[in-house]
Structure formats: C-alpha cells, structure tokens
Design an enzyme around this catalytic site. Structure first.
Site, PDB file in Angstrom:
ATOM      1  N   ARG A  81      16.795  20.675  17.469  1.00 38.43           N
ATOM      2  CA  ARG A  81      17.941  19.868  17.916  1.00 38.43           C
ATOM      3  C   ARG A  81      18.918  19.707  16.753  1.00 38.43           C
ATOM      4  O   ARG A  81      18.543  19.223  15.682  1.00 38.43           O
ATOM      5  CB  ARG A  81      17.470  18.504  18.420  1.00 38.43           C
ATOM      6  CG  ARG A  81      18.559  17.657  19.046  1.00 38.43           C
ATOM      7  CD  ARG A  81      17.982  16.359  19.591  1.00 38.43           C
ATOM      8  NE  ARG A  81      17.085  16.603  20.718  1.00 38.43           N
ATOM      9  CZ  ARG A  81      16.100  15.781  21.076  1.00 38.43           C
ATOM     10  NH1 ARG A  81      15.851  14.692  20.371  1.00 38.43           N
ATOM     11  NH2 ARG A  81      15.346  16.060  22.120  1.00 38.43           N
ATOM     12  N   ARG A 150      19.207   8.140  15.679  1.00 36.94           N
ATOM     13  CA  ARG A 150      19.477   9.527  16.066  1.00 36.94           C
ATOM     14  C   ARG A 150      20.977   9.788  16.184  1.00 36.94           C
ATOM     15  O   ARG A 150      21.796   8.961  15.786  1.00 36.94           O
ATOM     16  CB  ARG A 150      18.750   9.839  17.366  1.00 36.94           C
ATOM     17  CG  ARG A 150      17.215   9.694  17.219  1.00 36.94           C
ATOM     18  CD  ARG A 150      16.483  10.275  18.401  1.00 36.94           C
ATOM     19  NE  ARG A 150      15.037  10.177  18.234  1.00 36.94           N
ATOM     20  CZ  ARG A 150      14.172  10.648  19.117  1.00 36.94           C
ATOM     21  NH1 ARG A 150      14.590  11.248  20.223  1.00 36.94           N
ATOM     22  NH2 ARG A 150      12.871  10.532  18.919  1.00 36.94           N
ATOM     23  N   LYS A 216      12.173   5.549  18.205  1.00 40.82           N
ATOM     24  CA  LYS A 216      13.527   6.078  18.069  1.00 40.82           C
ATOM     25  C   LYS A 216      14.565   4.979  18.260  1.00 40.82           C
ATOM     26  O   LYS A 216      14.312   3.956  18.893  1.00 40.82           O
ATOM     27  CB  LYS A 216      13.750   7.190  19.084  1.00 40.82           C
ATOM     28  CG  LYS A 216      13.549   6.773  20.529  1.00 40.82           C
ATOM     29  CD  LYS A 216      13.562   7.975  21.447  1.00 40.82           C
ATOM     30  CE  LYS A 216      13.209   7.584  22.886  1.00 40.82           C
ATOM     31  NZ  LYS A 216      13.129   8.765  23.781  1.00 40.82           N
ATOM     32  N   LYS A 218      18.944   4.441  19.006  1.00 35.37           N
ATOM     33  CA  LYS A 218      20.125   5.161  19.478  1.00 35.37           C
ATOM     34  C   LYS A 218      21.369   4.267  19.452  1.00 35.37           C
ATOM     35  O   LYS A 218      21.300   3.099  19.830  1.00 35.37           O
ATOM     36  CB  LYS A 218      19.893   5.680  20.899  1.00 35.37           C
ATOM     37  CG  LYS A 218      18.722   6.654  20.991  1.00 35.37           C
ATOM     38  CD  LYS A 218      18.449   7.108  22.412  1.00 35.37           C
ATOM     39  CE  LYS A 218      17.303   8.111  22.447  1.00 35.37           C
ATOM     40  NZ  LYS A 218      17.001   8.577  23.827  1.00 35.37           N
ATOM     41  N   CYS A 437      17.151  16.686  32.786  1.00 32.13           N
ATOM     42  CA  CYS A 437      16.530  16.988  31.497  1.00 32.13           C
ATOM     43  C   CYS A 437      15.926  18.395  31.539  1.00 32.13           C
ATOM     44  O   CYS A 437      15.841  19.018  32.588  1.00 32.13           O
ATOM     45  CB  CYS A 437      15.465  15.956  31.163  1.00 32.13           C
ATOM     46  SG  CYS A 437      13.987  16.073  32.196  1.00 32.13           S
ATOM     47  N   CYS A 443       8.854  21.261  27.913  1.00 33.86           N
ATOM     48  CA  CYS A 443       8.569  19.885  27.519  1.00 33.86           C
ATOM     49  C   CYS A 443       7.127  19.532  27.825  1.00 33.86           C
ATOM     50  O   CYS A 443       6.679  19.628  28.976  1.00 33.86           O
ATOM     51  CB  CYS A 443       9.509  18.912  28.234  1.00 33.86           C
ATOM     52  SG  CYS A 443       9.173  17.190  27.800  1.00 33.86           S
ATOM     53  N   CYS A 482       9.871  13.341  33.745  1.00 28.10           N
ATOM     54  CA  CYS A 482       8.924  12.287  33.392  1.00 28.10           C
ATOM     55  C   CYS A 482       9.713  10.999  33.251  1.00 28.10           C
ATOM     56  O   CYS A 482      10.944  11.007  33.297  1.00 28.10           O
ATOM     57  CB  CYS A 482       8.170  12.649  32.105  1.00 28.10           C
ATOM     58  SG  CYS A 482       9.099  12.308  30.592  1.00 28.10           S
ATOM     59  N   CYS A 486      15.371  10.960  29.517  1.00 24.31           N
ATOM     60  CA  CYS A 486      16.334  11.758  28.751  1.00 24.31           C
ATOM     61  C   CYS A 486      17.639  12.010  29.505  1.00 24.31           C
ATOM     62  O   CYS A 486      18.689  12.161  28.895  1.00 24.31           O
ATOM     63  CB  CYS A 486      15.705  13.091  28.343  1.00 24.31           C
ATOM     64  SG  CYS A 486      14.353  12.909  27.160  1.00 24.31           S
TER      65      CYS A 486
END
Length: 572
Positions: A81, A150, A216, A218, A437, A443, A482, A486
């Site tokens: 990424r 991120r 994470k 954001k 996603c 994934c 899932c 995302c």
C-alpha cells in the site's frame, strides 16, 4: 511512558503488543525473513510488523485447496500500500506504479477507499526492489498500515480547488509529521546504515512510544458541502470552515470507525462526534495530543475493542475532550455551522479555478486494469505520458485527472475517447455510487466475495432500478467481504457485509451525506433473497418517497429500520 500504557490495560497484553514490544522498534527479524530462501512466506510475528512498513503477506485463496492437495505451501504474495496524503500523485509517479504493477505485481492497481494505491501479487523476492523503486519516485509505504496514524484523507474537490489546495497541504503535513520516527523502514528496505548506540525511547518514538498505538488510527479532512471522505468515519475528522473564500479553521470530530466483529455486540461501527473548532495552525498539535490519549488509554488487551472509538465511548466524550484540552493547554472554540450535501463523487469534466479542468473517472471497485475491450490501464498510462497536472484518488475508489490546462484539455479528451474511459454517465446512478473492498481471493479476512461479485449483483439490481424509473437516482451501495469495514459499509444507504460464501448481512438506512449509520435489515441472506427484498423496497421508494427524499431517509421514515446516529445502538 511504558508504565502509563500498562496502567491503562484491563488485562494482559495481547500477543500483538508482545510482538511490538520485542520488535526493536518495528525491525523484528524482517530483514532475515526476506532473505530466507526456502519459503515464499514469512513468520507470523514478522507479518504483523510488516503492516507498519505498508504491506501484508497474503495468499491466493483460489489456489489454496489445490496447492494443499499437492502438499505445497500457499501461493504467498504481498500486498503493498503506497501512502499518498490526499490521494495526490504526479504523472511520473503514476507511470512508476503502473510499471511496477506489471513488472512485480499482478498487472493491476487498486485505488483504496483511503486514497492510497494498492499493488497485489508481489513476491517476497521482489519486495525490496519494489519498495526501492517506489522510494525513487519520491513515494513510500511507511505507516500505510499498522497501529499508527495512516494515510490522511482530504477532498479531491475539483470545483473548489483553491481551498482544496490549502486543505491538501494540511493533510500532507499531518500525514508526514505523524509518521513513526523509527528508522526501521529505511534500514530494511533502503539500506540505510544503523546508527551506533541505543537512543532513549523518547528520542526514537516521542509520540507513539515503544508499543505504538493499540490499533490503527485514521484522520480525514472534509470540505463542505462534500463529505466524500466520510469524515464521521475517522478517528479524527476535520471539517473545513470557509468564510469569504478563506479557510479559517476546522471543526473537530472524534471517535469514528467502521469495523466490528460478527456476533460480538460489544463491537460496532461508530460516528465521530463534533467537539469544537480550532484554527489551521493548531491541528498538528491537536492530532498529536489525541493520538497520545489513545496511546495511553486504548485497550491493549483485546484488539477487537482497541480502536479509539471504544476509548471515547468507554471514557465518555466530554472526559476525552477535557483530557485533550488539559494536554494542549488551551481550549477548543465552539463548533461553527456547516452543511454536507453528499458523500459521493461528481463525474466528468468540471472547471476549476485559474483556468484548470478536472475529469473524474468512474472506476468500478477501484481496480485499474485492462479487461477485455475496456483498456482503462493502458489509457491512463498514455494520459500520464503527456499530462502536466496530477492524478487524485477519491475516497470512493474513483480517479480525477486533475489540473488539466485549457490548452491540454482537448488532447486529454481525445485520449479519454480513444480508450473509452468513462465517467459512468451511461451507467445507473446506483452503480456510480457503489464501493467494494478487495475481499477474495487475496484478503485473509474475507468471508464472502465483494469486488468480484458486486458488479454482477448490480447488473440484477439495475433491472429493478430501471423497472421503477430510478436509474438516475443516486443511492449509495457498499459491500465488504468481512465486517472490518474497508468499504465503509455502515455508511451505505444499502450495505452488505459478507457472512459466509454467497451470504451477506443486509443493512439499510444510512444517510446520503454520511451523517447516519445503517441498521441490520436481514441476516445471512443470498442473492435471491437480496433481490426479493430490494424489489419490494425500491418499488415502495419510487411510489411513496417525498420530493427530494433519499433512499436512506425514506426507509427510516417508512419504519423499515430505525435511525442510528450512535454506534452503541447499532445492534438494537
């Protein structure tokens, strides 16, 4: 600092915290693992650390069973990424990524929902070369994943590009200044020599500390009236306040996040809440102090409850605000009025300031590839060879060919026409408002298809849309394989979360402007049931809606689902 973190725990450190603690500031044994010649994979501990370097080890799940029968290890490959604050890339950078995807990847690029590039299919033996070539184009993958801040998002906003230019500079500043300070990335991938001696913790990571964040983090900046970065889905959402064509500051919203866990009602998507206003020069200090609050009080025992949204809900919004102002040494001003109209993109040619033009392409699923007669990747390559402006990735997986001069507009238009690149005007507004996603086959968390399946499902939904005269009505529809979120499924007026192969939980009722969450409507249903439900709902919407009423608002007013503006009520 370590003691402060440990006091915040409700139980023992999770295994990921152990990995970070023993990693020597994200180094681990990654360098040795990448040199190991027997396997194309790496250890689980190193894979956890690889996220901080902007990459995940994955395998092609389409090949798992066959390889297992042949007693072969999984078809390991890496997803890389590339961090691009605000989604901006130069034509030269585009060409480098295009070439690398062909040389080392699977021949495609994925535009992520956070305005970053993703490259799939990179083998272990090619990782270092790929990252070095990315670095040579003045890009990096640092902190594109992992338990740190991120990629910082902001509106591409071509019709307000003067303000966007200023907002982009703030997004870039935040993204760069909130990076981890460890030199692990530079040593492992760029051959930087290690410095002798061991600096103090505060020298290495003065903000993050040795354990970094519990999960994470954001940040996104929105410029009203467009909420195309879904500002309320962010840990820190900044809403630009413009007066007399001047950016005077930002409303600050805290505690958003989309992910959850199936079957665990203690996990849920959440909307960030506005707590006040600050001036532009204050946002770095503000973001840093918010991050330290999450560092010190976030849950390091249970990663399912480790995001900042749970810290805010556990401690209380006002408690977090007071702690923030105590750490800042100054108080936020009262929030300023603002208004959002939508959270989608505006397609086609739009004229900006100072004679510049912007063309927004519809990119289904965010996948840049040549498929059959549609030569999207080739066409963009040819445009990049002559383009003197830049490319901007949107928060909805689309692409803006931006800052095109009046003199060059005809030339760019000819290439758009030659390769049939589309703004999606011939497609339904529903499809243009869709996101998915990656999901299968790469994934590891995917429970059901998303990117590969949603276009086929939309083909069938469009038949219902056409039957009811709704082809030009924008309805946001989002699918994830899932519950990690995302594609920000909980902010889709129609949302699908993969439950098992071919089965999805169906959600309804999010607002068109991204300010309300969806609610579970049907659980664990397949395509036949999805179409049956939408046939009834879309027919009702066409007949019973009020003037200007969006689908998400209609299903709330009609009592189909209850309005959800706080994630703590998401499962009720």
């Amino acid at each position: 600092m370590v003691k402060t973190i440990l006091k915040a725990l409700d139980g023992p450190l999770s295994d990921v915290e152990r990995i970070k603690q023993e990693s020597n500031y994200l180094r681990g044994t990654i360098a040795e693992s990448m040199e190991e010649p027997i396997s194309s994979g790496i250890s689980d501990d190193d894979n956890r650390l690889m996220k901080f370097h902007g990459s995940y080890l994955q395998d092609d799940r389409d090949l798992r069973n066959e390889r297992q029968k042949q007693k072969l290890e999984p078809a390991y490959q890496f997803m890389i990424r590339v961090r691009r604050p605000g989604g901006v890339a130069t034509p030269d950078q585009w060409l480098v990524l295009d070439e690398l995807s062909e040389k080392y990847g699977n021949g495609t690029l994925k535009l992520s929902t956070r305005q970053a590039f993703q490259m799939h299919g990179v083998l272990k033996w090619n990782m270092k070369k790929t990252l070095q070539e990315i670095n040579g184009a003045l890009m990096d993958t640092i902190a594109a994943c992992g338990d740190v801040n991120r990629n910082v998002m902001c509106n591409p906003n071509p019709y307000q590009s003067k303000i966007h230019g200023e907002v982009y500079e703030w997004a870039k500043l935040l993204s760069d200044r909130l990076l981890p300070r460890t030199r692990a990335y530079h040593e492992i991938w760029l051959d930087e020599q290690k410095i002798a001696g061991t600096p103090d913790v505060e020298e290495i990571e003065p903000m993050y500390g040795p354990l970094y964040l519990p999960r994470k983090f954001k940040i996104g900046i929105a410029v009203p009236p467009s909420n195309d970065i879904d500002v309320f889905s962010q840990d820190i959402g900044l809403i630009a306040i413009v007066e007399n064509d001047k950016l005077i500051g930002f409303n600050v919203a805290l505690g958003g996040g989309m992910g959850m866990t199936h079957g665990d009602k203690k996990t849920y998507p959440q909307l960030a809440k506005v707590i006040g206003f600050c001036t532009p020069d204050q946002i770095y200090e503000l973001a840093e102090k918010v991050i330290t609050i999450q560092r010190d009080y976030g849950n390091r025992s249970n990663r399912s409850n480790a995001r900042f949204k749970y810290t805010v809900d556990r401690l209380g919004l006002q408690t977090v605000k007071k702690e923030l102002e105590d750490r800042l040494g100054w108080s936020l001003q009262g929030a300023k009025p603002f208004h959002f109209d939508h959270n989608g993109d505006r397609y086609g040619w739009v004229e900006g300031v100072e004679g510049s033009w912007h063309f927004t392409l519809f990119v289904e699923g965010g996948r840049i590839a040549d498929v059959g007669d549609y030569q999207l990747k080739t066409g963009l390559r040819e445009i990049a060879k002559i383009h003197t402006g830049d490319f901007r990735l949107t928060g909805n997986q689309n692409l803006v060919i931006a800052n095109v001069s009046s003199e060059q507009k005809n030339e760019i238009s000819k290439l758009i026409d030659q390769y049939g690149l589309t703004d999606g005007k011939h497609l339904s507004a529903l499809r243009r408002s869709s996101m998915a996603c990656v999901s299968l086959p790469t994934c590891g968390l995917a429970m059901a298809e998303a990117e590969r399946y949603l276009p086929a499902l939309l083909d069938k939904i469009e038949t219902i849309v056409d039957e009811n005269g709704l082809r030009d009505d924008e309805i946001t529809i989002r699918m994830t394989g899932c519950p990690n979120g995302c594609a920000r499924h909980a902010l889709g007026e129609i949302g699908f979360i993969g439950k098992s192969p071919g089965k999805y939980n169906m959600y309804l009722g999010a607002s068109f402007d991204g300010s309300r969450l969806s609610k579970m409507y049907r659980e664990n249903i397949g395509e036949e049931e999805i179409l049956k439900e939408l046939r009834v709902l879309l027919s009702r919407y066409a007949k019973e809606r009020e003037l200007g009423e969006h689908f998400g608002d209609f299903v709330i007013r009609a009592g189909v689902v209850k309005a959800t503006i706080d994630g703590t009520n998401f499962h009720e």
